[in-house]
Design an enzyme around this catalytic site. Structure first.
Site, PDB file in Angstrom:
ATOM      1  N   ASN A 189      12.790  26.196  -1.147  1.00 50.43           N
ATOM      2  CA  ASN A 189      11.853  27.117  -0.445  1.00 50.43           C
ATOM      3  C   ASN A 189      12.014  28.236  -1.246  1.00 50.43           C
ATOM      4  O   ASN A 189      13.319  29.290  -1.258  1.00 50.43           O
ATOM      5  CB  ASN A 189      12.475  27.380   0.953  1.00 50.43           C
ATOM      6  CG  ASN A 189      11.272  27.257   1.806  1.00 50.43           C
ATOM      7  OD1 ASN A 189      10.322  27.654   1.464  1.00 50.43           O
ATOM      8  ND2 ASN A 189      11.861  27.551   2.252  1.00 50.43           N
ATOM      9  N   ARG A 231      17.587  22.301  19.698  1.00 47.15           N
ATOM     10  CA  ARG A 231      18.129  23.113  19.037  1.00 47.15           C
ATOM     11  C   ARG A 231      17.206  24.752  19.354  1.00 47.15           C
ATOM     12  O   ARG A 231      16.147  25.104  19.095  1.00 47.15           O
ATOM     13  CB  ARG A 231      18.369  23.558  17.092  1.00 47.15           C
ATOM     14  CG  ARG A 231      18.593  24.599  16.468  1.00 47.15           C
ATOM     15  CD  ARG A 231      18.186  25.096  15.444  1.00 47.15           C
ATOM     16  NE  ARG A 231      16.885  25.816  15.008  1.00 47.15           N
ATOM     17  CZ  ARG A 231      17.244  26.335  13.671  1.00 47.15           C
ATOM     18  NH1 ARG A 231      17.764  26.151  12.421  1.00 47.15           N
ATOM     19  NH2 ARG A 231      15.733  27.339  13.508  1.00 47.15           N
ATOM     20  N   TYR A 279      15.998  35.736  12.486  1.00 47.72           N
ATOM     21  CA  TYR A 279      15.864  34.206  12.353  1.00 47.72           C
ATOM     22  C   TYR A 279      15.746  32.974  13.369  1.00 47.72           C
ATOM     23  O   TYR A 279      16.170  32.818  14.109  1.00 47.72           O
ATOM     24  CB  TYR A 279      17.238  33.944  11.658  1.00 47.72           C
ATOM     25  CG  TYR A 279      17.682  32.026  11.592  1.00 47.72           C
ATOM     26  CD1 TYR A 279      16.605  31.894  10.158  1.00 47.72           C
ATOM     27  CD2 TYR A 279      17.686  31.973  12.051  1.00 47.72           C
ATOM     28  CE1 TYR A 279      16.554  30.107   9.894  1.00 47.72           C
ATOM     29  CE2 TYR A 279      17.600  29.624  11.736  1.00 47.72           C
ATOM     30  CZ  TYR A 279      16.912  29.257  10.613  1.00 47.72           C
ATOM     31  OH  TYR A 279      16.535  28.177  10.374  1.00 47.72           O
ATOM     32  N   ASP A 302      21.687  27.744  15.439  1.00 50.00           N
ATOM     33  CA  ASP A 302      21.937  27.897  14.536  1.00 50.00           C
ATOM     34  C   ASP A 302      22.445  29.549  13.924  1.00 50.00           C
ATOM     35  O   ASP A 302      21.441  30.023  14.783  1.00 50.00           O
ATOM     36  CB  ASP A 302      20.313  27.528  13.160  1.00 50.00           C
ATOM     37  CG  ASP A 302      21.273  27.599  12.146  1.00 50.00           C
ATOM     38  OD1 ASP A 302      22.086  27.901  11.480  1.00 50.00           O
ATOM     39  OD2 ASP A 302      20.283  26.909  11.367  1.00 50.00           O
ATOM     40  N   HIS A 332      22.788  30.758  11.067  1.00 51.09           N
ATOM     41  CA  HIS A 332      22.281  30.870  10.258  1.00 51.09           C
ATOM     42  C   HIS A 332      23.806  32.080   9.677  1.00 51.09           C
ATOM     43  O   HIS A 332      22.566  33.417   8.585  1.00 51.09           O
ATOM     44  CB  HIS A 332      21.443  31.516  10.273  1.00 51.09           C
ATOM     45  CG  HIS A 332      20.350  31.158   8.803  1.00 51.09           C
ATOM     46  ND1 HIS A 332      19.246  31.782   8.360  1.00 51.09           N
ATOM     47  CD2 HIS A 332      19.490  30.348   8.761  1.00 51.09           C
ATOM     48  CE1 HIS A 332      18.474  31.184   7.557  1.00 51.09           C
ATOM     49  NE2 HIS A 332      18.385  30.646   7.575  1.00 51.09           N
ATOM     50  N   GLU A 347      25.591  26.157  13.993  1.00 55.53           N
ATOM     51  CA  GLU A 347      25.582  25.863  12.859  1.00 55.53           C
ATOM     52  C   GLU A 347      25.490  26.542  12.241  1.00 55.53           C
ATOM     53  O   GLU A 347      25.585  28.125  12.390  1.00 55.53           O
ATOM     54  CB  GLU A 347      24.352  24.996  12.748  1.00 55.53           C
ATOM     55  CG  GLU A 347      24.145  25.071  11.525  1.00 55.53           C
ATOM     56  CD  GLU A 347      22.206  24.828  11.061  1.00 55.53           C
ATOM     57  OE1 GLU A 347      22.034  23.917  12.387  1.00 55.53           O
ATOM     58  OE2 GLU A 347      22.094  25.143  10.241  1.00 55.53           O
ATOM     59  N   GLU A 391      24.133  23.222   4.484  1.00 62.62           N
ATOM     60  CA  GLU A 391      22.749  22.980   4.105  1.00 62.62           C
ATOM     61  C   GLU A 391      22.664  23.309   3.104  1.00 62.62           C
ATOM     62  O   GLU A 391      21.253  23.327   2.152  1.00 62.62           O
ATOM     63  CB  GLU A 391      22.271  23.387   5.293  1.00 62.62           C
ATOM     64  CG  GLU A 391      21.735  24.965   5.228  1.00 62.62           C
ATOM     65  CD  GLU A 391      20.769  25.820   6.573  1.00 62.62           C
ATOM     66  OE1 GLU A 391      20.522  25.030   7.721  1.00 62.62           O
ATOM     67  OE2 GLU A 391      20.404  26.318   6.785  1.00 62.62           O
ATOM     68  N   ARG A 421      25.737  18.833   6.229  1.00 64.66           N
ATOM     69  CA  ARG A 421      24.519  18.622   6.796  1.00 64.66           C
ATOM     70  C   ARG A 421      23.979  18.809   5.357  1.00 64.66           C
ATOM     71  O   ARG A 421      22.856  19.729   5.124  1.00 64.66           O
ATOM     72  CB  ARG A 421      24.415  20.214   6.719  1.00 64.66           C
ATOM     73  CG  ARG A 421      24.508  20.691   8.754  1.00 64.66           C
ATOM     74  CD  ARG A 421      23.918  21.339   9.506  1.00 64.66           C
ATOM     75  NE  ARG A 421      22.791  20.022   9.330  1.00 64.66           N
ATOM     76  CZ  ARG A 421      21.573  20.980   9.695  1.00 64.66           C
ATOM     77  NH1 ARG A 421      21.103  22.326   9.093  1.00 64.66           N
ATOM     78  NH2 ARG A 421      20.117  20.320   9.667  1.00 64.66           N
ATOM     79  N   ASP A 464      10.390  22.739   5.063  1.00 64.94           N
ATOM     80  CA  ASP A 464      10.395  23.555   3.551  1.00 64.94           C
ATOM     81  C   ASP A 464      11.338  21.851   2.788  1.00 64.94           C
ATOM     82  O   ASP A 464      11.490  22.470   1.343  1.00 64.94           O
ATOM     83  CB  ASP A 464      11.363  24.410   3.184  1.00 64.94           C
ATOM     84  CG  ASP A 464      12.645  24.664   3.874  1.00 64.94           C
ATOM     85  OD1 ASP A 464      12.697  25.454   4.800  1.00 64.94           O
ATOM     86  OD2 ASP A 464      13.466  24.575   3.135  1.00 64.94           O
ATOM     87  N   GLU A 489      18.328  16.024  11.495  1.00 68.53           N
ATOM     88  CA  GLU A 489      17.377  17.961  12.096  1.00 68.53           C
ATOM     89  C   GLU A 489      15.573  17.023  11.306  1.00 68.53           C
ATOM     90  O   GLU A 489      15.687  16.742  10.005  1.00 68.53           O
ATOM     91  CB  GLU A 489      17.410  18.767  11.092  1.00 68.53           C
ATOM     92  CG  GLU A 489      16.526  20.073  11.447  1.00 68.53           C
ATOM     93  CD  GLU A 489      17.179  21.263  10.538  1.00 68.53           C
ATOM     94  OE1 GLU A 489      17.199  21.035   9.556  1.00 68.53           O
ATOM     95  OE2 GLU A 489      16.613  22.626  10.981  1.00 68.53           O
ATOM     96  N   TRP A 507      20.837  36.485   4.832  1.00 76.00           N
ATOM     97  CA  TRP A 507      19.891  36.733   6.062  1.00 76.00           C
ATOM     98  C   TRP A 507      20.205  34.820   6.808  1.00 76.00           C
ATOM     99  O   TRP A 507      20.401  34.413   5.572  1.00 76.00           O
ATOM    100  CB  TRP A 507      18.721  36.027   4.764  1.00 76.00           C
ATOM    101  CG  TRP A 507      17.394  35.743   6.410  1.00 76.00           C
ATOM    102  CD1 TRP A 507      16.242  36.703   6.884  1.00 76.00           C
ATOM    103  CD2 TRP A 507      16.729  34.150   6.024  1.00 76.00           C
ATOM    104  NE1 TRP A 507      15.912  35.662   7.546  1.00 76.00           N
ATOM    105  CE2 TRP A 507      15.888  34.215   6.888  1.00 76.00           C
ATOM    106  CE3 TRP A 507      17.015  33.298   5.125  1.00 76.00           C
ATOM    107  CZ2 TRP A 507      14.974  33.311   7.408  1.00 76.00           C
ATOM    108  CZ3 TRP A 507      16.374  32.084   5.613  1.00 76.00           C
ATOM    109  CH2 TRP A 507      15.446  32.123   6.206  1.00 76.00           C
TER     110      TRP A 507
HETATM  111  O1  KDG Z   1      14.470  27.585   3.472  1.00 73.67           O
HETATM  112  C1  KDG Z   1      15.153  28.046   4.485  1.00 73.67           C
HETATM  113  C2  KDG Z   1      15.304  27.370   5.641  1.00 73.67           C
HETATM  114  O2  KDG Z   1      15.472  25.787   5.250  1.00 73.67           O
HETATM  115  C3  KDG Z   1      16.622  27.506   6.293  1.00 73.67           C
HETATM  116  O3  KDG Z   1      16.670  28.779   7.136  1.00 73.67           O
HETATM  117  C4  KDG Z   1      16.724  26.409   8.104  1.00 73.67           C
HETATM  118  O4  KDG Z   1      18.694  27.301   8.380  1.00 73.67           O
HETATM  119  C5  KDG Z   1      17.842  26.252   8.681  1.00 73.67           C
HETATM  120  C6  KDG Z   1      17.543  25.071   9.382  1.00 73.67           C
HETATM  121  O5  KDG Z   1      18.834  24.753   9.897  1.00 73.67           O
HETATM  122  O6  KDG Z   1      16.834  24.048   9.312  1.00 73.67           O
HETATM  123 MG    MG Z   2      20.232  26.075   9.635  1.00 74.02          MG
END
Ligand code: KDG
Ligand code: MG
Length: 405
Positions: free
Chosen positions: A39, A149, A161, A213, A215, A239, A265, A286, A319, A342, A405
């Site tokens: 992404n 979530r 976010y 999450d 993030h 998460e 992730e 993840r 994405d 997810e 971010w």
């Molecule tokens: O491209 C970034 C996203 O995939 C991410 O921000 C999504 O954190 C995410 C999630 O848990 O789906």
């Molecule tokens: Mg995530």
């Protein structure tokens, strides 16, 4: 008997959002599809595939999936990294697709057959105000989901976010020529998030699984505080509390909380996950079935996780394309350590290119029984909707400094 690769095509398509598609064709005319979407950096992986990997794939035996994986992983010398591993992942998915189609079997059969009938899924609820979040949770539960979530806005901040003010559907990447600059304040978040999540738990009762999450935004001690405060809510997981470049941070978090932790992730190899798994620093790993080198590699991560009672729970935002989602569900059907998938869902227009084959029923995903990954791609529709520049945002703290971010 050989099944030689005769052609490799890369298509960057944008049915409402960008995806990088890989098409591998064999001399027998069998076509396998892969997804290589990173992404916000789509063209880098498209060029890597087109300019460096396609020429060396032509003439290789499509049946030798693991050998091709080793050839690309070891052969690059500059190992790992998101672009490299997503490209290898796409090739791996396409080769599993070809093998399934050649043998007339769904991929889960080739992985040893079903170990479960269906894969538990969660999706996202999002609302700036808590009342909007509760509405969104109701909508998710109304669709039969059993796990949700929840992400809410934060008073005093203009952006957060996982949430868009006044818009029900959240998309992380924005179509623009530069990344959007968001603002962030961990103190305000830590004051508000536990209250919003407590309201969600009170609203849904004890039986629905609740996830959140963070993030990657907290320091280890802030993360420990959040985990501790959320313990009475019995989250399914919390998460990405802190960035995992510093994996020892999870020892500190673990000392303070029994809230289950999910990470991975942004990881792309077993080496990024190994210490988290074998030191029991996390409960869910993840890694995405495409970003971490495909089915061939992610099944090894999940097999390692299985030894430590850590569960696989692959990343599945909008994405990563429905093709990756299909591959993830195929792996989930056959992987003992699989815990949860997810499933963020997709803008409607994505359906003009992908007919994914899997089904979401009563909160569980079921793999397609069609040969290969079971996904139909409308190549003409993909080519008619070309790449459209989009970036993930960046974030600044209130003093103007860049943060995670
Ligand atoms: O491209 C970034 C996203 O995939 C991410 O921000 C999504 O954190 C995410 C999630 O848990 O789906
Ligand atoms: Mg995530």
């Amino acid at each position: 008997m050989t099944n030689l690769i005769s052609k490799v095509d890369v298509i960057v398509t944008s049915p409402a959002r960008n995806y990088v598609l890989l098409k591998i064709t064999t001399e027998d005319g069998v076509v396998g599809w892969g997804d290589a979407t990173v992404n916000g950096r789509e063209l880098a992986v498209a060029s890597y595939l087109r300019d460096h990997l396609a020429p060396i794939l032509v003439g290789r035996d499509a049946d030798r999936i693991e050998d091709t994986w080793q050839y690309l992983y070891r052969g690059v010398y500059w190992r790992r990294g998101p672009i490299n591993m997503a490209a290898i992942g796409a090739i791996d998915l396409a080769l599993w697709d070809i093998k399934g189609k050649s043998l007339n079997q769904p991929v889960y059969q080739l992985l040893g057959g079903k170990v479960r009938d269906r894969v538990l899924a969660y999706t996202h609820a999002t609302g700036w105000e808590t009342s909007e979040l509760l509405e969104s949770v109701d909508e998710v539960l109304g669709r039969g989901l059993r796990a949700v979530r929840a992400q809410s806005g934060v008073p005093g901040l203009s952006t957060v976010y996982g949430v868009t003010r006044g818009i029900k559907r959240y998309e992380p990447a924005k179509r623009d020529l530069r990344p959007l600059e968001e603002e962030w304040d961990s103190s305000a978040y830590l004051r508000h998030a536990p209250k919003a999540l407590a309201e969600v738990r009170a609203h849904i009762g004890d039986e629905v699984e609740l996830l959140h999450d963070a993030h990657h935004r907290l320091t280890p001690i802030q993360a420990a505080r959040l985990g501790k405060e959320l313990e009475p809510l019995h989250l399914f997981w919390l998460e990405d509390l802190t960035p995992t470049e510093n994996q020892e941070a999870f020892d500190l978090i673990r000392e303070h909380t029994t809230t289950p932790l999910a990470v991975g992730e942004v990881h792309n190899t077993i080496w990024d996950c190994k210490d988290l798994i074998i030191n029991q620093r996390i409960d869910y790993v993840r890694t995405c079935v495409m970003h971490a080198g495909g089915i061939s590699h992610v099944r090894k991560i999940f097999d390692l996780a299985d030894l430590y009672q850590v569960k696989g729970a692959p990343h599945g935002p909008s994405d990563v394309s429905p093709l990756t989602m299909a591959a993830s569900v195929q792996l989930g059907m056959a992987s003992p350590a699989f815990g949860m998938q997810e499933y963020m869902g997709y803008p409607e227009q994505v359906g003009t290119v992908f007919s994914p084959g899997y089904r979401l029923v009563d909160g569980y995903l079921t793999a397609s029984d069609a040969p290969g990954l079971g996904v139909e791609i409308d190549e003409d529709a993909a080519r008619e909707q070309p790449y459209d520049q989009a970036y993930l945002p960046v974030a600044r703290t209130l003093d103007g400094a860049i943060t995670n971010w």
